[in-house]
Design an enzyme around this catalytic site. Structure first.
Site, mmCIF file in Angstrom:
data_model
loop_
_atom_site.group_PDB
_atom_site.id
_atom_site.type_symbol
_atom_site.label_atom_id
_atom_site.label_comp_id
_atom_site.label_asym_id
_atom_site.label_seq_id
_atom_site.Cartn_x
_atom_site.Cartn_y
_atom_site.Cartn_z
ATOM 1 N N PHE A 163 47.626 37.242 49.308
ATOM 2 C CA PHE A 163 48.927 37.803 48.914
ATOM 3 C C PHE A 163 50.094 36.962 49.410
ATOM 4 C CE2 PHE A 163 45.946 41.357 49.798
ATOM 5 C CZ PHE A 163 45.629 41.650 48.488
ATOM 6 N N GLN A 165 44.103 43.153 38.789
ATOM 7 C CA GLN A 165 45.274 42.533 39.413
ATOM 8 C C GLN A 165 46.506 43.419 39.257
ATOM 9 O OE1 GLN A 165 45.787 39.312 41.103
ATOM 10 N NE2 GLN A 165 43.773 40.162 41.438
ATOM 11 N N LEU A 217 42.660 36.501 30.025
ATOM 12 C CA LEU A 217 41.406 35.742 30.105
ATOM 13 C C LEU A 217 40.212 36.650 30.375
ATOM 14 C CD1 LEU A 217 42.891 32.795 32.190
ATOM 15 C CD2 LEU A 217 42.404 32.810 29.734
ATOM 16 N N GLY A 238 48.999 38.075 38.248
ATOM 17 C CA GLY A 238 48.830 38.596 39.611
ATOM 18 C C GLY A 238 50.073 39.255 40.165
ATOM 19 N N GLU A 239 51.208 38.585 40.003
ATOM 20 C CA GLU A 239 52.428 39.091 40.634
ATOM 21 C C GLU A 239 53.292 39.920 39.687
ATOM 22 O OE1 GLU A 239 53.372 35.132 41.750
ATOM 23 O OE2 GLU A 239 53.201 35.583 43.883
HETATM 24 MO MO1 MOS Z 1 51.583 34.204 46.346
HETATM 25 S S1 MOS Z 1 53.027 35.125 47.424
HETATM 26 O O1 MOS Z 1 52.287 32.760 45.786
HETATM 27 O O2 MOS Z 1 50.219 34.202 47.200
#
Ligand code: MOS
Length: 732
Positions: A244, A626, A618, A692-693
């Site tokens: 993270f 995620q 994907l 992810g983010e």
């Molecule tokens: Mo992320 S905060 O680029 O692992």
């Protein structure tokens, strides 16, 4: 064979004609069985148990110098093999950037709890005992630990003080406006697996098993910290239990283990305790954010102002970029930004999941909700109305953006139409019920990557890269890409990751991992497809590969009969003109329903929906996972997560998972994630964007906005613990 591609042009029609049908779909994690049966060894589990064990000695002052350590007494303690006080230990953890100069001299202390020495002993207990009983004297200095206490020094980076137009005048002329300040606390990545390193040397060659996100950078950082050649460092991190951001850069235990192992000429293991993880690895900065929004009578934004104060240690280059999404999400002619970095002696601040958007959008999306309420406009409608045609500051077009669809389809799917615009209208017994919405956005990045793919003569394949899988699904996604491209069942592909002896990839950071490493695998496989076509005297465009069979026209051949030996290709992707020609970002919309107890002020999230557009998905299953993770982070940010710094010395008071409250099962309700169909032709050859983010960006604001809708209580100071809700709850 090599396939090198600089991303200078749009990629159309890639992956068309791929017959295996394994990419995109959900696929179980190929590394799952190893993990659930305990066969996947994490850093702390490497070795045979005969390694010497290191335990950190940590500063008990906030700022100053180590004057004297009673070394003789420590060395005489039972089992103690060495006391490492090498000044190289005192470098701060970095952000994943090699060759950053250390900011401290030998024995300088910059924050409470900073590692200052390592005791090495035969056993953990002996090392811990010695570390706890060591006598140290300090020359302590006065330290500023609170960004807002008036004594802090500030840096104002020129590039981040920006004004387009005149926000102040637009605010004065607005039909409706919001000028409010939001605060977010320091947070911790709190990854499940603590940071750990096991170092061993053979001559000048260092091998270190660690828990890291970006090995090609971490290798250079480690070499830099030790003052050795990166070619003499091999870093291994095949399994990583979450990062993270806290494992983007090297942390202190790796350097300490390497120094100790060299001195003792014996492998050394250093595993951080949970409090050490909280106190000595990257925290997310606390933030203080003033949002100004001005709109006309129809709710069209005329101005946006986003001023922030964040914090970090003196000299550190990173500062939480809270305005990232504010620059491009909404229209508005007049725009202003201010960014101040308060220099405080707290644990180093760095990137934590969606650095910038994760906390910047708590403020922005909360403010948008305030504006919607004040203007009497539905919050979904307000957002839709303010989607700019192009990037409002750069004037570039977006590569792909189904932002409006995320909002409208999300509203439909969630049942938004039953929401009451007036707060406090829906009651179930002693619970007040409300709904909230927030946008999601996160910039998309391609980062240079290489991968090698070996197509074996028996029609199986091996993918090799130093890429990491930090729980995200990299093993599975890269296997899917290779299987799709080479026409093989997923089981026929083996993926080897997390070893700097393998071709260097982007690593896991900034949500670029899957797209970047995946593109390198794609390119390697494209090269192998050309080789296969040559073997059957056909054009690559005319062959179909599926289940190990090559089809050309009406002729079918077994791939394994056709191959006489292994063939290998390396794919190499690097960003080019497409990164600058357009704006690239993932988009989404979060919807939350909460119940707030009208007697206790306790908030329960009852359901949440995230709708996302992130290019080609994907693997639906790992991508969804995620997003679940991001949304759960959002629940934590909204309701519970807060690193508490003691105001006297800055030390982190709640340095454990009992008192730093990440959401647990009972805090997390039914979560729903929907991906909209999208291909991003500008992003990379596989047309995917980061997920992810994206899932955390905005998520927590949907919850605090729902709290407002339930109760009429506007919480601007995150997290929305019950003490902040209770005083203003409506009378029962
Ligand atoms: Mo992320 S905060 O680029 O692992």
């Amino acid at each position: 064979m090599n396939a090198h591609h600089k991303m200078d042009e749009k990629q159309t029609d890639v992956l068309s004609g791929m017959a295996q049908g394994v990419l995109g779909k959900g696929a179980l994690r190929v590394d799952g069985p190893l993990k659930v049966t305990g066969q996947a060894a994490y850093a702390a589990e490497i070795g045979d148990g005969t390694e010497a064990v290191g335990v950190f000695v940590r500063a008990t002052i906030t700022k100053g110098r180590v004057a004297k350590i009673d070394e003789a007494a420590v060395r005489a303690m039972p089992g103690v093999l060495s006391l490492i006080t090498d000044e190289r230990l005192l470098r701060n953890p970095a952000q994943g950037t090699a060759n950053e100069a250390p900011i401290q001299g030998a024995r300088d202390v910059a924050y409470f709890g900073q590692p200052i020495a390592l005791v090495v002993a035969e056993t953990f207990e002996q090392a811990r005992h010695a570390a706890q009983n060591i006598a140290i004297t300090y020359d302590a200095e006065k330290a500023v630990t609170d960004p807002l206490d008036g004594a802090a020094q500030f840096d104002l980076p020129d590039a981040k003080q920006i004004e387009h137009g005149d926000v102040q005048t637009a605010m004065a002329d607005a039909h409706v406006s919001i000028d409010a300040t939001y605060t977010t606390p320091s947070q911790s990545s709190a990854a499940m697996e603590p940071h750990a390193s096991i170092a061993s040397w053979e001559g000048d060659m260092l091998t270190l098993h660690g828990s890291y996100q970006m090995l090609k950078y971490n290798r250079n950082e480690l070499a830099d910290a030790l003052g050795i050649d990166p070619a003499n460092v091999r870093l291994l991190a095949p399994y990583v239990g979450g990062g993270f951001g806290a494992k983007l850069g090297l942390s202190s235990e790796a350097v300490a283990a390497a120094i100790a192992a060299k001195e003792l000429d014996r492998p050394v293991r250093v595993v951080m305790t949970r409090p050490q993880v909280f106190e000595t690895t990257m925290r997310r900065s606390s933030t203080h954010q003033r949002l100004r929004l001005a709109a006309d009578a129809d709710g069209n934004l005329t101005a946006i102002g986003h001023d922030a104060t964040v914090s970090n240690l003196p000299g550190e280059s990173f500062s939480e970029p809270v305005a990232l999404a504010t620059h491009f999400l909404y229209a508005g002619k007049n725009r202003a930004y201010a960014h101040r970095i308060a220099r405080v002696h707290r644990t180093c601040a760095g990137s934590m999941r969606a650095p910038g958007e994760a906390v910047g959008m708590l403020a922005l999306e909360n403010a948008m909700d305030e504006l919607a309420h004040k203007a009497g406009i539905d919050p979904v409608a307000l957002r839709l109305r303010n989607i700019p045609e192009k990037h409002p500051e750069s004037d570039k077009v977006f590569s792909s953006r189904r932002f409006a669809d995320c909002l409208t389809e999300g509203a439909e799917h969630f049942g938004w139409s039953i929401r009451r615009a007036t707060p406090g209208q829906v009651r179930e017994g002693e619970w007040l019920i409300g709904m909230g919405v927030a946008s999601a956005a996160r910039g998309n990045i391609l980062s240079e990557s290489k991968a090698r793919v070996i197509l074996h003569a028996d029609a199986t394949a091996t993918v090799e890269t130093d890429m990491t899988d930090i729980g995200t699904g990299t093993y599975t996604i890269l296997a899917q890409i290779a299987a799709e491209m080479l026409g093989l069942p997923l089981e026929s592909v083996t993926v080897r990751l997390g070893d700097t002896d393998l071709p260097p990839a982007a690593g896991s950071g900034g949500s670029w991992g899957a797209s970047s490493a995946g593109s390198a695998v794609f390119l390697a496989c494209q090269s192998l497809r050309n080789d296969i076509a040559d073997l059957v005297d056909a054009d690559a465009a005319d062959i179909t590969l599926k289940d190990g069979i090559i089809t050309t026209g009406n002729v079918q051949r077994d791939l394994s009969d056709t191959l006489t030996n292994d063939i290998t290709a390396t794919g190499h992707i690097e960003p080019g003109e497409t990164s600058n020609a357009v704006e690239q970002a993932g988009f989404g919309a979060h919807f939350a329903e909460v119940a707030v107890n009208s007697i206790t002020g306790e908030t329960r999230v009852r359901r949440m929906l995230g709708v996302f557009s992130a290019g080609r998905i994907l693997n639906e299953q790992t991508a969804r996972s995620q997003c679940f993770g991001g949304m759960i982070f959002g629940i934590g940010a909204a309701l519970t997560e807060e690193l508490v710094h003691d105001h006297r010395d800055g030390h982190i008071v709640n340095h454990n998972l009992a008192e730093y409250h990440v959401p647990v099962n009972l805090d997390v309700p039914q979560l729903d994630v929907v991906f909209l169909e999208e291909r991003d032709e500008w992003a990379n050859p596989i047309q995917s964007k980061g997920v992810g983010e994206l899932g955390i960006s905005g998520a927590g604001a949907a919850i605090t906005n729902a709290i407002f809708n339930a109760t009429g209580v506007r919480v601007r100071d995150y997290p929305a613990t019950l003490d902040k809700i209770l005083p203003d709850l409506p009378e029962v």
